[in-house]
Design an enzyme around this catalytic site. Sequence first.
Site, PDB file in Angstrom:
ATOM      1  N   ASP A 133       0.842  -1.195   0.000  1.00 54.02           N
ATOM      2  CA  ASP A 133       0.000   0.000   0.000  1.00 54.02           C
ATOM      3  C   ASP A 133       0.877   1.245   0.000  1.00 54.02           C
ATOM      4  OD1 ASP A 133      -2.304  -1.443   0.129  1.00 54.02           O
ATOM      5  OD2 ASP A 133      -2.871  -0.844   2.161  1.00 54.02           O
ATOM      6  N   LYS A 179      -7.944   0.903  -5.184  1.00 55.30           N
ATOM      7  CA  LYS A 179      -9.162   0.366  -4.576  1.00 55.30           C
ATOM      8  C   LYS A 179     -10.388   1.158  -4.993  1.00 55.30           C
ATOM      9  CE  LYS A 179      -6.909  -1.131  -0.263  1.00 55.30           C
ATOM     10  NZ  LYS A 179      -6.982  -2.594  -0.351  1.00 55.30           N
ATOM     11  N   GLY A 220      -5.424  -2.824   8.628  1.00 57.87           N
ATOM     12  CA  GLY A 220      -5.098  -1.666   9.446  1.00 57.87           C
ATOM     13  C   GLY A 220      -4.946  -1.970  10.911  1.00 57.87           C
ATOM     14  N   ARG A 232      -6.657 -20.437   6.528  1.00 60.84           N
ATOM     15  CA  ARG A 232      -6.855 -21.815   7.007  1.00 60.84           C
ATOM     16  C   ARG A 232      -8.237 -22.327   6.624  1.00 60.84           C
ATOM     17  NH1 ARG A 232      -3.556 -24.723  10.164  1.00 60.84           N
ATOM     18  NH2 ARG A 232      -1.861 -23.679  11.260  1.00 60.84           N
ATOM     19  N   GLY A 255      -3.238  -7.241   8.085  1.00 55.60           N
ATOM     20  CA  GLY A 255      -2.541  -7.376   9.360  1.00 55.60           C
ATOM     21  C   GLY A 255      -1.125  -7.900   9.285  1.00 55.60           C
ATOM     22  N   GLY A 301      -0.188  -3.704   3.926  1.00 61.57           N
ATOM     23  CA  GLY A 301      -0.788  -2.372   3.914  1.00 61.57           C
ATOM     24  C   GLY A 301      -0.096  -1.464   4.877  1.00 61.57           C
ATOM     25  N   SER A 302      -0.745  -1.261   6.002  1.00 55.33           N
ATOM     26  CA  SER A 302      -0.241  -0.316   6.996  1.00 55.33           C
ATOM     27  C   SER A 302       1.086  -0.755   7.587  1.00 55.33           C
ATOM     28  CB  SER A 302      -1.278  -0.179   8.113  1.00 55.33           C
ATOM     29  OG  SER A 302      -2.577  -0.129   7.576  1.00 55.33           O
TER      30      SER A 302
END
Lengths: 291, 201
Positions: free
Chosen positions: A23, A80, A152, A164, A213, A234-235
């Site tokens: 990101d 996005k 995030g 999973r 995450g 991302g973050s």
Amino acid sequence: MEQTQYELNKGLAQMLKGGVIMDVTTPEQAKIAEEAGACAVMALERIPADIRAAGGVSRMSDPKMIKGIQNAVSIPVMAKCRIGHFVEAQILQAIEIDYIDESEVLSPADDVYHIDKTAFKVPFVCGARDLSEALRRINEGAAMIRTKGEPGTGDVVQAVRHMRKMNAQIRQLGSMKKDELFEAAKQLQVPYELALYVHENGKLPVVNFAAGGVATPADAALMMQLGAEGVFVGSGIFKSGNPAKRAAAIVQAVTNYTDAALIASLSEDLGEAMVGINPEEIKLIMEERGQ
Amino acid sequence: MRNIKIGVLALQGAFIEHEHMLTDLGAVCTEIRQPSDLTGLDGIVLPGGESTVQGQLLHKSGLFTPLRKLISDGLPTLGTCAGLILMAQEISNPVADRTIQEKAAPTAHLGTLPVTVRRNAYGRQLSSFVTEQPIAGIGNYPMIFIRAPYIERTDVNVEILAKVDGNIVAVKYKNQIGLSFHPELSENSNIHEWFLSQCEK
């Protein structure tokens, strides 16, 4: 969308495999990501952690910002749009984006329908928590799937759960007798043909990445060992102490995801990881958007 | 089963697809991630993916020098799309923005193939395409171009195998085969079969 174009779009996702999609919010960040070894970048106005902090409605980014990023790097650029917002998708196609993420990270524009992605020439990636969601998105024309995770948060637990679950369901379909697939497809609320494909091939008909995450090289390697074909971060990068170094370490961890000794050395001196938040501490659960 | 061992560069990209095709043709495949993976090979495949990523990882993994030596010393090598870019002696457009000079991307990676290649020569994903065209020695072949490069110039000793719309998309130079497109994504294994026959010599 023509069948040929869909095959080309699935093919681009195949070229991204074993890679890290990062990101970015500015051309400068995009260049840092490219130099660190990102195989593509995701252009967005705010990274998910900041979207959470800011609250309110989050939308597609300013096309000018996206174009700035397209001009800054030579790797594919994704962006996005909101779930169901086919006009945002039309705009992204008009500026020749390489991939659209119809994403639960933004505020959904339609609480019933996803975008009919078969009506587009440009490829789409969509998030999924399980095999049902994944095959429904593929039926709508998605050429790539990623776990939703919980964006995030810096907490990888939901991405692990989704990967999973999806793989367990794929194994279940694979072990069924063929005459049991009709009922399985009904239970999953997916077309029989897609259930049959999974039964026969033991995998999704498109590439499947992990997202949501991922904050450390170990997180990325964990997702790869759980069966992801690549990783979105991302973050986790630009909310950390040393984005360039962390990004490069995650790239190498994804390539060498079974080499624990190497990942150990990659994990040294990365500086501050992003400050995580637990799912219990957040009010907005993005993974529930768009089922 | 044939007694040939092919190393497929597995740093990033579509390496599994090459392995499936070569395994179906009876070859043994091994994935190349570090220098110790380079022993005992009869041929090398450099797959599609992102050449910038693969180029960086070649250096970080320590593969760059030994891999370049193997190819220069004559080990049969097939490079597709990003793999062709890795082999090219010159990249005419290494960076997206020509005004940015600092930390400029390398103008070549392994540089074993005397050609000049243009990255993303056809444009963004919307310009990706499929076409069936003849390849010298192979015949008509379904060529899948995904954000593909093409070859702008070649050394006189490079054999041009195919052109599409006047642009060079397939070449052979000594032990090296370079392709702009993705034979590993097609159903047609004639190119891989031809490559394996080179490795058997």
